[in-house]
Design a protein around this motif. Structure first.
Motif, short mmCIF file in Angstrom:
data_model
loop_
_atom_site.label_atom_id
_atom_site.label_comp_id
_atom_site.label_asym_id
_atom_site.label_seq_id
_atom_site.Cartn_x
_atom_site.Cartn_y
_atom_site.Cartn_z
N GLY A 1 65.55 98.05 -51.96
CA GLY A 1 66.59 99.04 -52.39
C GLY A 1 67.93 99.36 -51.33
O GLY A 1 68.27 100.36 -51.26
N LEU A 2 67.99 98.18 -50.46
CA LEU A 2 68.64 98.42 -49.40
C LEU A 2 70.03 97.72 -49.44
O LEU A 2 70.72 97.70 -48.44
N ASN A 3 70.34 97.20 -50.62
CA ASN A 3 71.59 96.69 -50.72
C ASN A 3 72.58 97.76 -50.72
O ASN A 3 72.81 98.43 -51.74
N PRO A 4 73.77 97.85 -49.74
CA PRO A 4 74.51 98.79 -49.96
C PRO A 4 75.74 98.48 -51.14
O PRO A 4 76.15 99.45 -51.73
N GLU A 5 76.03 97.46 -51.38
CA GLU A 5 76.86 97.23 -52.44
C GLU A 5 76.32 97.90 -53.92
O GLU A 5 77.17 98.20 -54.33
N MET B 1 79.20 93.06 -72.84
CA MET B 1 80.05 93.99 -73.76
C MET B 1 80.27 93.07 -75.00
O MET B 1 80.54 93.89 -76.07
N VAL B 2 80.20 92.04 -75.02
CA VAL B 2 80.65 91.14 -76.40
C VAL B 2 79.71 90.75 -77.10
O VAL B 2 79.25 91.17 -78.17
N PHE B 3 78.76 89.77 -76.70
CA PHE B 3 77.90 89.17 -77.46
C PHE B 3 76.37 89.00 -77.01
O PHE B 3 75.39 88.88 -77.75
N LYS B 4 76.31 89.05 -75.82
CA LYS B 4 75.14 88.83 -75.00
C LYS B 4 74.18 90.20 -75.30
O LYS B 4 74.62 91.30 -75.30
N GLN B 5 72.88 90.01 -74.68
CA GLN B 5 71.83 91.17 -74.60
C GLN B 5 72.31 92.05 -73.51
O GLN B 5 72.72 91.57 -72.60
N TRP B 6 72.06 93.32 -73.82
CA TRP B 6 72.39 94.18 -72.70
C TRP B 6 71.05 94.36 -71.89
O TRP B 6 70.13 95.08 -71.95
N ASP B 7 71.11 93.03 -70.90
CA ASP B 7 69.94 92.94 -70.07
C ASP B 7 70.22 93.62 -68.76
O ASP B 7 71.10 93.49 -67.91
N LYS B 8 69.31 94.61 -68.35
CA LYS B 8 69.37 95.45 -67.21
C LYS B 8 69.32 94.48 -66.02
O LYS B 8 69.74 94.71 -64.86
N LYS B 9 68.53 93.28 -65.99
CA LYS B 9 68.39 92.27 -64.84
C LYS B 9 69.66 91.89 -64.49
O LYS B 9 70.01 91.39 -63.25
N LYS B 10 71.00 91.92 -65.38
CA LYS B 10 72.09 91.06 -65.00
C LYS B 10 73.10 92.23 -64.58
O LYS B 10 74.27 91.85 -64.46
N PHE B 11 72.75 93.38 -64.15
CA PHE B 11 73.53 94.43 -63.52
C PHE B 11 73.62 94.11 -61.98
O PHE B 11 73.01 94.78 -61.32
N THR B 12 74.40 93.37 -61.68
CA THR B 12 74.87 93.02 -60.43
C THR B 12 76.02 93.88 -59.73
O THR B 12 76.76 94.66 -60.45
N PRO B 13 76.00 94.13 -58.49
CA PRO B 13 74.99 93.72 -57.57
C PRO B 13 73.51 94.49 -57.59
O PRO B 13 73.59 95.63 -58.14
N THR B 14 72.49 93.73 -57.24
CA THR B 14 71.18 94.18 -57.60
C THR B 14 71.04 95.20 -56.45
O THR B 14 71.62 95.10 -55.32
N SER B 15 69.68 95.93 -56.39
CA SER B 15 69.28 96.83 -55.22
C SER B 15 68.98 96.07 -54.01
O SER B 15 68.83 96.69 -52.92
N GLY B 16 68.48 94.89 -54.38
CA GLY B 16 68.30 94.06 -53.12
C GLY B 16 66.47 94.43 -52.80
O GLY B 16 65.98 95.04 -53.61
N PHE B 17 66.33 93.99 -51.52
CA PHE B 17 65.22 94.13 -50.96
C PHE B 17 64.74 95.53 -50.58
O PHE B 17 65.71 96.13 -49.73
#
Length: 259
Positions: A53-57, A35-51
């Motif tokens: 897409g079975l990650n419940p979080e 939100m402040v200064f770094k790139q809006w990187d979709k890869k850093k949206f955690t928690p990730t979908s996992g293997f």
């Protein structure tokens, strides 16, 4: 009893220590950096979908906000509100600078036009100071007694008696009045200079005519004096060589006609 108090104090200290410990959560850190200064990187949206897409979080977190990772919400992002505000501020600054330049141009133009038109600045006009002021100085500082300097008393009496002297004074006063009107009127500089030049030509022509009339008065008085002396026989008529009377001329003509 003392043991119970000691246990309670130790428990409070332990709780206080954990309470003061900084919370380090990678999800919160990523969000803060995002939100402040770094790139809006979709890869850093955690928690990730996992293997597969079975990650419940992942589903518990992003199922409620499916479009959130796709939209760049950084205030300083390419289209962020802060970036837009800065761009708008820069545009307003450019507009203000343009308005200031335009107003300064209008002010300078107004001052120039005022100096060109106002009669206040006619006396300090460079062309007036360098040329016309000196040419019109005899007219502006004209002395009636100085007009008749350099001539005899008879010539002075003749010019006054015939009205030539008064005529010159009247014409000079008219040119002087028109010159003062041109200086005191609200005119553009070009029209004022043209008026100066026209009046200067008229004044020069008037001076030439006045000087010619002074010369003619001297010649006329001389001829009148000579004619008066001839009439009163004070000055005899001198016959030059080859002088013939009217009768002799007539006889010569008749003699040639008879031939």
């Amino acid at each position: 009893m003392k043991n119970h108090l000691l246990i309670i104090l130790l428990s409070c200290l332990i709780l206080q220590t954990y309470a003061q410990k900084a919370i380090k959560d990678k999800h919160i850190t990523n969000q803060q950096e995002r939100m402040v200064f770094k790139q809006w990187d979709k890869k850093k949206f955690t928690p990730t979908s996992g293997f597969l897409g079975l990650n419940p979080e992942y589903w518990l977190t992003w199922a409620w906000h499916p479009d959130y990772p796709k939209r760049d919400l950084r205030p300083l992002g390419p289209i962020g509100p802060q970036t837009q505000r800065l761009a708008f501020a820069a545009a307003m600054q450019n507009t203000a600078t343009a308005y200031k330049l335009h107003s300064d141009t209008l002010r300078n133009t107004a001052l120039t036009e005022a100096s060109n038109y106002s009669a206040v600045f006619s006396e300090i006009d460079p062309l007036w100071q360098l040329y016309y002021r000196h040419e019109f100085e005899p007219l502006l500082n004209q002395s009636d007694n100085a007009l008749l300097n350099g001539i005899t008393q008879k010539e002075k009496d003749y010019l006054v008696r015939t009205g030539v002297y008064e005529w010159f004074r009247t014409e000079a006063a008219a040119i002087r009045e028109r010159l003062e009107t041109a200086q005191g009127s609200t005119l553009d500089r070009g029209s004022r200079i043209i008026a100066y030049h026209r009046l200067f030509l008229e004044y020069r022509k008037l001076l030439a005519s006045w000087e010619a009339k002074r010369q003619y008065s001297r010649k006329f008085l001389s001829l009148s004096e000579t004619a008066g002396k001839m009439k009163t026989r004070e000055k005899p008529i001198v016959q030059n060589q080859g002088y013939r009377t009217d009768q002799q001329i007539a006889n010569d003509i008749l003699a040639k006609f008879k031939l």
